[in-house]
Design an enzyme around this catalytic site. Structure first.
Site, PDB file in Angstrom:
ATOM      1  N   GLU A   1     -13.170   2.458  -4.172  1.00 25.53           N
ATOM      2  CA  GLU A   1     -12.873   3.464  -5.208  1.00 25.53           C
ATOM      3  C   GLU A   1     -12.999   4.867  -4.638  1.00 25.53           C
ATOM      4  O   GLU A   1     -12.205   5.756  -4.952  1.00 25.53           O
ATOM      5  CB  GLU A   1     -13.789   3.295  -6.424  1.00 25.53           C
ATOM      6  CG  GLU A   1     -13.811   1.892  -7.040  1.00 25.53           C
ATOM      7  CD  GLU A   1     -12.439   1.293  -7.303  1.00 25.53           C
ATOM      8  OE1 GLU A   1     -11.490   2.049  -7.565  1.00 25.53           O
ATOM      9  OE2 GLU A   1     -12.319   0.050  -7.223  1.00 25.53           O
TER      10      GLU A   1
ATOM     11  N   GLU B   1      -2.886   0.642  -3.259  1.00 27.11           N
ATOM     12  CA  GLU B   1      -3.843  -0.477  -3.238  1.00 27.11           C
ATOM     13  C   GLU B   1      -3.906  -1.170  -1.877  1.00 27.11           C
ATOM     14  O   GLU B   1      -4.991  -1.445  -1.365  1.00 27.11           O
ATOM     15  CB  GLU B   1      -3.525  -1.482  -4.353  1.00 27.11           C
ATOM     16  CG  GLU B   1      -3.708  -0.922  -5.769  1.00 27.11           C
ATOM     17  CD  GLU B   1      -5.097  -0.347  -6.036  1.00 27.11           C
ATOM     18  OE1 GLU B   1      -6.016  -0.572  -5.229  1.00 27.11           O
ATOM     19  OE2 GLU B   1      -5.261   0.349  -7.064  1.00 27.11           O
TER      20      GLU B   1
HETATM   21  N1  B3K Z   1      -6.966   0.739  -9.587  1.00 26.96           N
HETATM   22  C1  B3K Z   1      -7.874  -0.124 -10.282  1.00 26.96           C
HETATM   23  C2  B3K Z   1      -7.225  -1.320 -10.890  1.00 26.96           C
HETATM   24  C3  B3K Z   1      -6.630  -1.098 -12.215  1.00 26.96           C
HETATM   25  C4  B3K Z   1      -6.167  -2.416 -12.816  1.00 26.96           C
HETATM   26  C5  B3K Z   1      -5.420  -2.220 -14.075  1.00 26.96           C
HETATM   27  N2  B3K Z   1      -5.086  -3.488 -14.701  1.00 26.96           N
HETATM   28  C6  B3K Z   1      -8.998  -0.562  -9.413  1.00 26.96           C
HETATM   29  C7  B3K Z   1      -8.738  -0.518  -7.961  1.00 26.96           C
HETATM   30  O1  B3K Z   1      -7.854  -1.157  -7.424  1.00 26.96           O
HETATM   31  O2  B3K Z   1      -9.413   0.211  -7.296  1.00 26.96           O
HETATM   32 ZN    ZN Z   2      -7.737   0.016  -5.719  1.00 21.80          ZN
END
Ligand code: B3K
Ligand code: ZN
Length: 881
Positions: free
Chosen positions: A302, A324
């Site tokens: 994060e 991601e």
């Molecule tokens: N970006 C979020 C994931 C969101 C999911 C939405 N259904 C967490 C992550 O990949 O860091």
């Molecule tokens: Zn992520």
């Protein structure tokens, strides 16, 4: 989210937004039943747009008032349909003032604004912001946010949002306010607020440029004894990103908030990361080594999004892997660097390969298969997948393999130089990598556009007279839904050659010196690579470090695999050789079990396991991984017609044979790998515990009184949760006399620790004796609830995905249970329901009697009224693809 007719959205239909938003001012009057949201948007028409008028998204909102440039708009000035509010006639520059009403306490979806344990939280990615207020809720609309929060001071003493706190104070009637300003423009999916009764651990942390940043970890009262590791991981992450990528924290304050009701792991909201408690709370009493590693990885993940995702974001959700895949790669590298040793790195790599094979390869071969950059979706939340995340990370890793670490860093630097504060595409990342290194990466694009796991078939020829070894690599890729034919990929294949002494041969490939490992670039359907100066017939070690996410097919003999298992200098391929030896035998034993034959295991294999087990020159963590057998679901993936009970029988009897034959050695390792003294989650200690507990598990596969007592003793005396859980699992697996009592005591001791209660349910769900009736009984336990995703996952998901022999009971009871639970969950929380729906993806590969019942269960769910788009997409794709 429910809309009337599920619509497919296509990447090719992308059009730029008609208006951009310059600034957003949000005012929240927070009340669980009735929250008023006032929004003031300054919008300007977008010269790049082809459309007209203003389009705002909104779902489940009650519109109170709408004004444009000071004038109230009435129906007719705008219309609302299909979740979009349209204002057809609008000037180029407008100020919109919108007031809406929502009821957070009624929101069980955990998307948008919701209440958990009496506190307010938000989750906006991907499209949750539209259930908070009307807004162009798409990632290519980036705006500056100012947020005013107002709430009862007693009940919600802590008011947080993105960026910096600029003002706070008291109001009438016991209410108070806080005003937050985010200095960076951001898409709406990165918005967050928290209004809660929480406490925090905080610290000032000196950044590389000399600034001090305030770091906070917020948790419920009573959990402050579990925040140290998250805080330490956050500091490590900040340091690592400065050092490895030259990226600094761009805010004065960085907050992590833990919430127990959360759909996934965590969320990277700018400056205000919201986390599932599972990835924040840890102390030795309640958290295992795996939990600690998870916290480090997710905190890192994060935090790293702050640059890869937040500063540079996605143009549209088809580009999800841009942030991601890249951020998973970054967190993988972070975790590996935190261990620091080569062998430690290799163990993290082995774990990544296992995840890919266990989860991503099946996805790539199933009805939901999609490219890393999908071309279409019905519900975007269904595409937060192992393909977008883990295969996406493999794609990023391949750039580094092809360009080297320095070349990769150059590409990253150029990417930020070009795209800071922009919303871009996967192609832009590839272009930065190519341009920074003067490389043509056009063909590499196919990793983004073609689904399916490529198969590389290798064959070789050794010419003793010429001292030449020729390696031919041929690639193909199976058809996937909507993609019958594939073009060749650009595949980096790392290869070494082992001599009879087990040592690496110095390589010359196609006339060039290449050291011990050459990275061959396979770009054609078939290519032959010439190794010269090879004085003896070598054994090739192909796909070292798992250099590409492919299936490698090479006709290794058992002898060759045993040689690699004993000697390969590449730890990943050394492990891989053992996995191949084990898989061959598991498949043979499964076939025997299916036809009532003898389940024999050869001494050669057990002997090879023995050698690794006792080899003190190898890290305990490596030895643990080398002795871990492929899971039942991995075996299933290798079969054309899956018989889950036969697989279970085969794997259990293999564990038993190894456990009883190597009894003495396992005992010795059990003793040698004790970790007395204070618990530490470091990789060496965790590795020792891993090997010790693997030894216990093998011993318990062939139990007797002494072994049961060993497990019981460990359960009674363990000073940490890792050892506690391992002992409990062993007692249950071997059906030891003390098992039931241990379970009861475990619950009594930890009934106040939600995350430990999750473990308690999970262990029982995956126990060999747990049938549907047992799971149904556990659902009646007062601590069980479907509403909390962690709890639902711990029992129901662990049964449906982690206990295949019981889930696939011949009477179909598992499938009926699955259908029931998918429907029940869907009424509460479509995102969680839809994950459970995926358990049936591979139904077409099961033995006919099971297959028919699985199809029937799928049809039952598909035919149920009022299904969410989420579940609907998954079950209809399962039935049609
Ligand atoms: N970006 C979020 C994931 C969101 C999911 C939405 N259904 C967490 C992550 O990949 O860091
Ligand atoms: Zn992520």
């Amino acid at each position: 989210m429910r809309t009337d007719t599920p619509q497919t959205i296509y990447r090719k239909d992308y059009t730029p937004p008609t208006y951009q938003v310059e600034t957003v001012e949000l005012g929240f009057d927070l009340d669980p039943d009735r929250t008023i949201v006032a929004s003031r948007l300054v919008m300007v028409s977008n010269p790049e747009s082809v459309g007209e008028g203003i389009e705002l998204h909104g779902v489940n909102l009650q519109l109170v008032s709408l004004r444009m440039n000071g004038r109230t708009l009435y129906e007719g000035d705008y219309d609302i349909s299909g979740g979009i509010l349209r204002i057809p006639a609008a000037p180029d520059r407008v100020t919109l003032e919108i007031e809406t009403l929502t009821s957070p306490v009624k929101n069980t979806t955990l998307s948008g604004l919701y209440v958990s344990n009496g506190n307010f939280f938000t989750q906006c990615e991907a499209e949750g912001f539209r259930s908070i207020t009307y807004f162009p809720d798409r990632p290519d609309v980036m705006a500056k946010f100012t947020v005013m929060l107002r709430a009862d001071k007693n009940r919600y003493p802590v008011l947080l949002s993105n960026g910096n706190l600029v003002e706070e104070g008291d109001l009438d009637d016991g209410r108070h306010f806080a005003k937050w300003e985010d200095p960076f423009k951001k898409p709406s999916y990165l918005f967050a607020l928290v209004a809660a009764k929480l406490v925090c651990q905080e610290e000032n942390f000196r950044l590389k440029d000399g600034r001090d940043a305030l770091l906070q970890v917020w948790v419920e009262d009573g959990n402050l004894d579990k925040t140290d590791y998250a805080m330490q991981s956050l500091k490590n992450s900040i340091r690592w990103d400065e050092e490895r990528f030259g990226l600094e924290l761009d805010l004065d304050r960085f907050m992590i908030v833990a919430v127990s009701d959360f759909n996934m792991g965590a969320m990277e909201n700018k400056g205000l990361n919201i986390f599932n408690t599972k990835f924040v709370l840890a102390n030795p009493r309640v958290a295992t080594d795996v939990d600690y590693a998870g916290i480090e990885a997710v905190v890192g993940h994060e935090y790293f999004h702050n640059w890869t995702g937040n500063r540079v974001t996605c143009r549209d959700w088809f580009q999800l892997s841009l942030k991601e895949g890249l951020t998973v790669f970054r967190d993988q590298e972070f975790s590996a660097d935190m261990i620091g040793t080569d062998s430690g790195r290799a163990v993290t790599r082995i774990e990544q390969v296992r995840t890919l094979r266990q989860a991503q390869f099946p996805e790539d071969a199933g009805p939901m298969a999609h490219p890393v950059r999908p071309d279409s979706f019905v519900e975007i939340n269904n595409f937060y997948t192992v393909t977008v995340y883990e295969k996406g990370a493999e794609v990023v890793r391949m750039y580094q393999t092809l360009l080297g670490r320095d070349g990769f860093r150059k590409g990253m630097d150029l990417y930020f130089e070009r795209h800071d504060e922009q919303a871009v595409e996967c192609d832009d990342f590839r272009a930065a990598m190519a341009d920074a290194n003067g490389r043509d990466l056009a063909q590499f694009e196919r990793w983004y556009s073609q689904a399916g796991t490529p198969v590389v078939t290798a064959s070789s020829r050794y010419d003793a007279n010429a001292g030449a070894f020729a390696l031919t690599l041929s690639q193909s890729c199976p058809a996937t839904p909507g993609q019958p034919d594939k073009l060749p990929f650009h595949i980096p294949v790392a290869v070494g050659l082992l001599g009879a002494d087990g040592k690496d041969i110095e390589l010359t490939v196609d006339g060039k010196k290449a050291g011990a490992t050459a990275v061959l670039e396979l770009t054609e359907p078939s290519q032959t690579f010439q190794f010269t100066g090879v004085k003896q017939a070598p054994i090739p070690s192909i796909l070292r470090d798992f250099s590409a996410p492919i299936v490698l097919d090479y006709p290794y003999t058992d002898e060759q695999l045993l040689h690699l298992f004993s000697h390969d200098s590449d730890p990943v391929n050394r492990w891989e050789a053992g996995q191949r030896l084990a898989m061959e035998r598991l498949l043979a034993m499964t076939a025997a079990a299916g036809s009532g034959g003898q389940l024999a295991l050869d001494d050669t294999f057990i002997d090879a396991m023995r050698k690794i087990l006792v080899d003190e020159s190898l890290d305990p963590a490596f030895r643990e991984n080398a002795l871990l057998l492929p899971s039942e679901s991995m075996v299933a993936e290798q079969m054309d017609m899956v018989n889950p009970q036969a697989i279970h029988l085969a794997r259990q009897s293999m564990r038993k044979a190894i456990g009883s034959t190597l009894r003495k050695e396992f005992h010795a390792q059990y003793e040698a790998n004790q970790t007395p003294g204070d618990y530490s989650p470091d990789a060496i200690s965790a590795g020792k515990r891993g090997l010790k507990n693997l030894a216990l598990a093998y011993l318990s596969a062939a139990p007797d009184d002494a072994i049961n007592m060993l497990a019981q003793g460990q359960f009674d005396r363990a000073g940490n949760m890792t050892d506690r859980v391992a002992a409990l699992v062993s007692l249950i697996q071997s059906a030891a006399p003390g098992a039931a009592d241990a379970l009861e005591r475990f619950y009594a001791e930890f009934d106040n620790e939600a995350l430990v209660v999750d473990k308690w349910f999970a262990i029982q769900a995956a126990a060999p004796g747990a049938d549907v009736a047992a799971v149904r009984a556990l659902m009646k336990h007062p601590a069980f609830t479907l509403k909390n995703p962690n709890r639902a996952r711990s029992l129901i998901f662990n049964f449906c995905n982690g206990n295949p022999a019981q889930f696939h009971a011949p009477d179909g009871s598992g499938y009926a249970f699955w259908a029931e639970q998918v429907k029940a969950l869907d009424a509460l929380n479509p995102q969680v329901a839809s994950r459970l729906a995926r358990s049936m993806d591979r139904w077409r590969r099961y033995a006919p009697a099971l297959q028919a019942q699985m199809k029937n269960a799928l049809e039952k769910v598909a035919g149920a009224g009022k299904l969410s788009n989420d579940v609907n997409e998954v079950v209809s794709k399962a039935l049609t693809n």
